[in-house]
Design an enzyme around this catalytic site. Structure first.
Site, PDB file in Angstrom:
ATOM      1  N   ARG A 161      -7.824  10.835  15.976  1.00 46.74           N
ATOM      2  CA  ARG A 161      -6.708  10.325  15.196  1.00 46.74           C
ATOM      3  C   ARG A 161      -6.276  11.398  14.196  1.00 46.74           C
ATOM      4  O   ARG A 161      -6.989  12.362  13.936  1.00 46.74           O
ATOM      5  CB  ARG A 161      -7.104   9.049  14.418  1.00 46.74           C
ATOM      6  CG  ARG A 161      -7.488   7.861  15.285  1.00 46.74           C
ATOM      7  CD  ARG A 161      -6.301   7.298  16.020  1.00 46.74           C
ATOM      8  NE  ARG A 161      -6.601   6.056  16.726  1.00 46.74           N
ATOM      9  CZ  ARG A 161      -7.037   5.980  17.977  1.00 46.74           C
ATOM     10  NH1 ARG A 161      -7.250   7.103  18.668  1.00 46.74           N
ATOM     11  NH2 ARG A 161      -7.255   4.804  18.539  1.00 46.74           N
TER      12      ARG A 161
ATOM     13  N   GLY B 187       4.290   1.382   0.154  1.00 48.03           N
ATOM     14  CA  GLY B 187       5.491   1.204  -0.652  1.00 48.03           C
ATOM     15  C   GLY B 187       5.290   1.500  -2.118  1.00 48.03           C
ATOM     16  O   GLY B 187       6.169   2.093  -2.768  1.00 48.03           O
TER      17      GLY B 187
ATOM     18  N   TYR C 196       2.487  -5.519  17.881  1.00 47.38           N
ATOM     19  CA  TYR C 196       2.906  -4.770  16.699  1.00 47.38           C
ATOM     20  C   TYR C 196       3.672  -3.517  17.105  1.00 47.38           C
ATOM     21  O   TYR C 196       4.751  -3.222  16.571  1.00 47.38           O
ATOM     22  CB  TYR C 196       1.691  -4.394  15.859  1.00 47.38           C
ATOM     23  CG  TYR C 196       1.981  -3.400  14.768  1.00 47.38           C
ATOM     24  CD1 TYR C 196       2.843  -3.726  13.722  1.00 47.38           C
ATOM     25  CD2 TYR C 196       1.398  -2.135  14.773  1.00 47.38           C
ATOM     26  CE1 TYR C 196       3.123  -2.814  12.714  1.00 47.38           C
ATOM     27  CE2 TYR C 196       1.669  -1.223  13.771  1.00 47.38           C
ATOM     28  CZ  TYR C 196       2.531  -1.566  12.745  1.00 47.38           C
ATOM     29  OH  TYR C 196       2.813  -0.669  11.750  1.00 47.38           O
TER      30      TYR C 196
ATOM     31  N   SER D  21       6.053   4.201  13.208  1.00 45.17           N
ATOM     32  CA  SER D  21       4.623   4.273  13.494  1.00 45.17           C
ATOM     33  C   SER D  21       4.361   5.019  14.786  1.00 45.17           C
ATOM     34  O   SER D  21       5.126   4.908  15.753  1.00 45.17           O
ATOM     35  CB  SER D  21       4.021   2.869  13.600  1.00 45.17           C
ATOM     36  OG  SER D  21       2.657   2.921  13.972  1.00 45.17           O
TER      37      SER D  21
ATOM     38  N   ASP E 135      12.356 -11.905   0.431  1.00 44.37           N
ATOM     39  CA  ASP E 135      12.058 -11.880   1.862  1.00 44.37           C
ATOM     40  C   ASP E 135      13.193 -11.155   2.574  1.00 44.37           C
ATOM     41  O   ASP E 135      14.370 -11.506   2.401  1.00 44.37           O
ATOM     42  CB  ASP E 135      11.921 -13.309   2.391  1.00 44.37           C
ATOM     43  CG  ASP E 135      11.335 -13.385   3.792  1.00 44.37           C
ATOM     44  OD1 ASP E 135      11.622 -12.488   4.613  1.00 44.37           O
ATOM     45  OD2 ASP E 135      10.613 -14.353   4.076  1.00 44.37           O
ATOM     46  N   VAL E 136      12.859 -10.149   3.376  1.00 42.05           N
ATOM     47  CA  VAL E 136      13.915  -9.401   4.073  1.00 42.05           C
ATOM     48  C   VAL E 136      14.620 -10.249   5.120  1.00 42.05           C
ATOM     49  O   VAL E 136      15.657  -9.847   5.648  1.00 42.05           O
ATOM     50  CB  VAL E 136      13.364  -8.113   4.733  1.00 42.05           C
ATOM     51  CG1 VAL E 136      12.968  -7.098   3.693  1.00 42.05           C
ATOM     52  CG2 VAL E 136      12.206  -8.423   5.669  1.00 42.05           C
TER      53      VAL E 136
ATOM     54  N   PHE F  46       0.831  -1.217   0.000  1.00 40.90           N
ATOM     55  CA  PHE F  46       0.000   0.000   0.000  1.00 40.90           C
ATOM     56  C   PHE F  46       0.860   1.259   0.000  1.00 40.90           C
ATOM     57  O   PHE F  46       0.842   2.045  -0.956  1.00 40.90           O
ATOM     58  CB  PHE F  46      -0.928  -0.056   1.221  1.00 40.90           C
ATOM     59  CG  PHE F  46      -1.611   1.239   1.564  1.00 40.90           C
ATOM     60  CD1 PHE F  46      -2.182   2.036   0.589  1.00 40.90           C
ATOM     61  CD2 PHE F  46      -1.679   1.661   2.888  1.00 40.90           C
ATOM     62  CE1 PHE F  46      -2.812   3.232   0.910  1.00 40.90           C
ATOM     63  CE2 PHE F  46      -2.310   2.842   3.223  1.00 40.90           C
ATOM     64  CZ  PHE F  46      -2.873   3.633   2.231  1.00 40.90           C
TER      65      PHE F  46
ATOM     66  N   ASN G 139      -2.333   7.716  10.963  1.00 35.69           N
ATOM     67  CA  ASN G 139      -3.296   6.838  10.300  1.00 35.69           C
ATOM     68  C   ASN G 139      -3.314   7.105   8.804  1.00 35.69           C
ATOM     69  O   ASN G 139      -3.997   8.015   8.331  1.00 35.69           O
ATOM     70  CB  ASN G 139      -4.686   7.027  10.914  1.00 35.69           C
ATOM     71  CG  ASN G 139      -4.763   6.471  12.324  1.00 35.69           C
ATOM     72  OD1 ASN G 139      -4.191   7.055  13.250  1.00 35.69           O
ATOM     73  ND2 ASN G 139      -5.423   5.352  12.486  1.00 35.69           N
TER      74      ASN G 139
ATOM     75  N   ALA H 141       8.693  -2.706   4.328  1.00 39.84           N
ATOM     76  CA  ALA H 141       8.178  -4.058   4.542  1.00 39.84           C
ATOM     77  C   ALA H 141       7.918  -4.307   6.024  1.00 39.84           C
ATOM     78  O   ALA H 141       8.786  -4.078   6.865  1.00 39.84           O
ATOM     79  CB  ALA H 141       9.169  -5.082   4.006  1.00 39.84           C
TER      80      ALA H 141
END
Length: 336
Positions: free
Chosen positions: A231, A13, A163, A103, A39-40, A11, A192, A60
């Site tokens: 938010r 990236g 997370y 984040s 895959d990282v 989304f 957000n 990622a």
């Protein structure tokens, strides 16, 4: 610059890739959606991807709240082990510029002030209070009502779920990498993010995606709690532009050996209920339903002070709330 964009088909990236290309850079996408070998967590694959790269934009990640603690190992593997493998490969390849997708969840609750005790940090909300519909956190000293405000980058971290914990660990890894190698790193703490290409109907999609998916099914968006949680909804193209600004600042050669952190928000807070109503009106669908339900691990209010990003990198959000919701109402969503 030739920039490796991990999660480049996702989304955010995918928008970063487009923004880099529009600014004359050469993005190189690296995403398991397009190549299962990308895959990282795979040192050999990451080393190959870094060949000839000037900088990395690390998007990622496994996102969302998580399912209690059941998927903690998967979060840590994808987010933290993956970041450690990537940074190790960057050190070996001599790549010295990193922009990390951070984040706002690392803060836990946002900034609150008690009229008697000043700025305070309330703890996690009690289940009994949530069950009773008491959603607002109280002053931990006197129990009085609190006034929510904007949280700055210097606020203490207080991750409230798996997370969030992995996102904070990513920053610690990036800071250690920067100090050890003398490289330059930036973490953009996204608020957000919404906009075209959001994933639909997945356990890890943002609330805007859930509302938009419901409207597409002809259903009313279901708003948790009382809908008054605040938010900062920031458009994905503005987030992509912030990534470009950060990468270009690193290219200009800012001080290395430390992690620079920037809140990345619109600066125009709205409640979740307001967002649901604006989206429903723009879509022409059913009005939202406020359910009173809640999710443990959610915080009540979290809104950003993004003035540091504006002042130091010259970034400005371009997509206003009303305009963004009108566009998002008609935007294409994507699968998980």
């Amino acid at each position: 610059m030739r920039v490796l964009v991990t999660g480049g088909a996702g989304f955010i990236g995918s928008h970063v890739v487009e923004a880099l290309r529009a600014h004359g850079h050469e993005p190189v996408g690296y995403d398991v959606r397009e190549d299962p070998r990308a895959d990282v967590r795979d040192p050999a694959a990451v080393a190959r991807a870094l060949a000839g790269v000037d900088a990395v934009c690390h998007q990622a990640a496994m996102v969302g709240l998580g399912n209690g603690f059941a998927d903690a190992a998967e979060y840590v593997s994808r987010n933290d082990l993956g970041t450690a493998v990537l940074l190790t490969a960057m050190a070996e390849a001599g790549v010295r510029r990193l922009v990390l997708a951070g984040s706002m969840v690392v803060y836990g609750e946002g900034r609150y002030a008690c009229r008697r005790h000043g700025v305070v940090r309330p703890g996690p909300r009690a289940v009994a209070d949530l069950d009773a519909g008491r959603f607002e956190p109280a002053c931990p000293v006197c129990g009085a009502d609190l006034d929510p405000g904007l949280v700055g980058e210097d606020a203490p971290a207080d991750p409230r779920n798996v997370y969030a914990t992995t996102k904070l660990a990513q920053e610690h890894l990036a800071a250690a990498w920067s100090r050890t190698t003398g490289a330059a790193a930036v973490s953009l703490r996204y608020h957000n993010v919404y906009g075209p290409r959001m994933p639909r109907d997945t356990p890890y999609a943002g609330v805007a995606s859930f509302f938009r998916s419901a409207l597409a099914r002809g259903e009313a968006p279901r708003v948790f709690e009382d809908g008054r949680q605040r938010r900062d909804f920031v458009h994905v193209r503005d987030v992509a532009a912030a990534n470009v600004a950060a990468l270009e600042a690193l290219e200009a050669g800012p001080s290395a050996g430390a992690l620079a952190v920037y809140n990345t928000g619109s600066g125009d807070p709205h409640t979740v209920g307001e967002m649901a109503a604006a989206l429903s009106a723009a879509y022409g669908g059913p009005e939202p339903v406020v359910t009173g339900e809640y999710r443990l691990g959610d915080v009540r209010h979290i809104t950003a002070d993004s003035s540091r990003l504006r002042a130091e990198l010259g970034w400005r959000p371009r997509v206003g709330f009303a305009e963004g919701m009108r566009e998002f109402a008609g935007a294409e969503l994507r699968g998980a």
